[in-house]
Design a protein around this motif. Sequence first.
Motif, mmCIF file in Angstrom:
data_model
loop_
_atom_site.group_PDB
_atom_site.id
_atom_site.type_symbol
_atom_site.label_atom_id
_atom_site.label_comp_id
_atom_site.label_asym_id
_atom_site.label_seq_id
_atom_site.Cartn_x
_atom_site.Cartn_y
_atom_site.Cartn_z
ATOM 1 N N LEU A 1 -8.127 -1.362 -8.118
ATOM 2 C CA LEU A 1 -7.744 -2.178 -8.761
ATOM 3 C C LEU A 1 -6.996 -1.490 -10.511
ATOM 4 C CD1 LEU A 1 -10.313 -4.885 -8.278
ATOM 5 C CD2 LEU A 1 -8.059 -4.622 -7.660
ATOM 6 N N ARG A 2 -7.187 -0.196 -10.863
ATOM 7 C CA ARG A 2 -6.893 0.169 -11.726
ATOM 8 C C ARG A 2 -5.760 1.104 -11.664
ATOM 9 N NH1 ARG A 2 -11.096 5.184 -12.485
ATOM 10 N NH2 ARG A 2 -10.611 5.148 -10.280
ATOM 11 N N GLN A 3 -4.655 0.358 -10.419
ATOM 12 C CA GLN A 3 -3.678 1.024 -10.207
ATOM 13 C C GLN A 3 -2.412 -0.062 -10.017
ATOM 14 O OE1 GLN A 3 -2.208 4.018 -10.173
ATOM 15 N NE2 GLN A 3 -3.680 4.374 -10.719
ATOM 16 N N VAL A 4 -2.845 -1.726 -10.254
ATOM 17 C CA VAL A 4 -2.066 -2.758 -9.876
ATOM 18 C C VAL A 4 -2.165 -3.133 -11.320
ATOM 19 C CG1 VAL A 4 -1.905 -5.202 -9.397
ATOM 20 C CG2 VAL A 4 -3.759 -3.661 -8.291
ATOM 21 N N VAL A 5 -0.559 -3.236 -11.865
ATOM 22 C CA VAL A 5 0.046 -2.928 -12.247
ATOM 23 C C VAL A 5 0.214 -4.986 -13.060
ATOM 24 C CG1 VAL A 5 0.997 -1.209 -13.464
ATOM 25 C CG2 VAL A 5 2.440 -2.896 -12.199
ATOM 26 N N ALA A 6 0.297 -5.964 -11.922
ATOM 27 C CA ALA A 6 0.786 -7.324 -11.825
ATOM 28 C C ALA A 6 0.620 -8.207 -10.142
ATOM 29 C CB ALA A 6 2.655 -7.637 -12.457
ATOM 30 N N VAL A 7 0.505 -8.923 -10.228
ATOM 31 C CA VAL A 7 -0.069 -9.438 -9.303
ATOM 32 C C VAL A 7 0.546 -11.208 -8.376
ATOM 33 C CG1 VAL A 7 -2.455 -9.534 -8.790
ATOM 34 C CG2 VAL A 7 -2.053 -10.707 -10.370
ATOM 35 N N SER A 8 1.680 -11.181 -7.682
ATOM 36 C CA SER A 8 1.836 -12.699 -7.354
ATOM 37 C C SER A 8 1.428 -13.608 -6.999
ATOM 38 C CB SER A 8 3.365 -12.945 -7.900
ATOM 39 O OG SER A 8 3.446 -12.517 -7.042
ATOM 40 N N ALA A 9 1.826 -15.038 -7.161
ATOM 41 C CA ALA A 9 1.841 -15.950 -5.388
ATOM 42 C C ALA A 9 2.492 -15.828 -4.541
ATOM 43 C CB ALA A 9 1.414 -17.144 -5.864
ATOM 44 N N TYR A 10 2.016 -15.240 -3.124
ATOM 45 C CA TYR A 10 3.287 -14.931 -2.543
ATOM 46 C C TYR A 10 2.511 -16.139 -1.256
ATOM 47 C CZ TYR A 10 6.133 -12.772 1.235
ATOM 48 O OH TYR A 10 7.750 -12.323 1.758
ATOM 49 N N HIS A 11 3.362 -16.744 -0.397
ATOM 50 C CA HIS A 11 2.482 -18.907 -0.159
ATOM 51 C C HIS A 11 1.740 -18.374 -0.416
ATOM 52 C CE1 HIS A 11 7.010 -17.973 1.356
ATOM 53 N NE2 HIS A 11 6.908 -17.163 1.524
ATOM 54 N N GLU A 12 1.085 -18.620 1.379
ATOM 55 C CA GLU A 12 -0.635 -18.236 0.997
ATOM 56 C C GLU A 12 -1.216 -17.039 0.392
ATOM 57 O OE1 GLU A 12 0.174 -18.021 5.231
ATOM 58 O OE2 GLU A 12 1.142 -19.065 3.644
ATOM 59 N N HIS A 13 -0.729 -15.742 0.203
ATOM 60 C CA HIS A 13 -1.261 -14.919 -0.132
ATOM 61 C C HIS A 13 -0.930 -14.032 -0.817
ATOM 62 C CE1 HIS A 13 -1.338 -14.199 4.399
ATOM 63 N NE2 HIS A 13 -0.030 -14.021 4.599
#
Length: 77
Positions: A37-49
């Motif tokens: 999780l330290r390598q994650v810089v952003a997240v977005s909704a992608y359909h149901e994923h």
Amino acid sequence: MIVDVLIVHEERNDDAFLEIGVDPQIVEYLEEGLVDLRQVVAVSAYHEHTQLFLNGGHSLIIDEDFYTFAQRWKKTR
């Protein structure tokens, strides 16, 4: 923090369908994986994923609700 995830892979099933005259379909399959999780810089909704954007310009799609993952990710910040 390293967490278990299910990584979504998408493939276009071209050959088998084209031979019988049917339009190709996208096939999804899941693989078990681990994400730091330290390598994650952003997240977005992608359909149901949820799509994760990582250091270095890589991204991947996981089989998890966006809001559920976002809460888990924000706890590590």
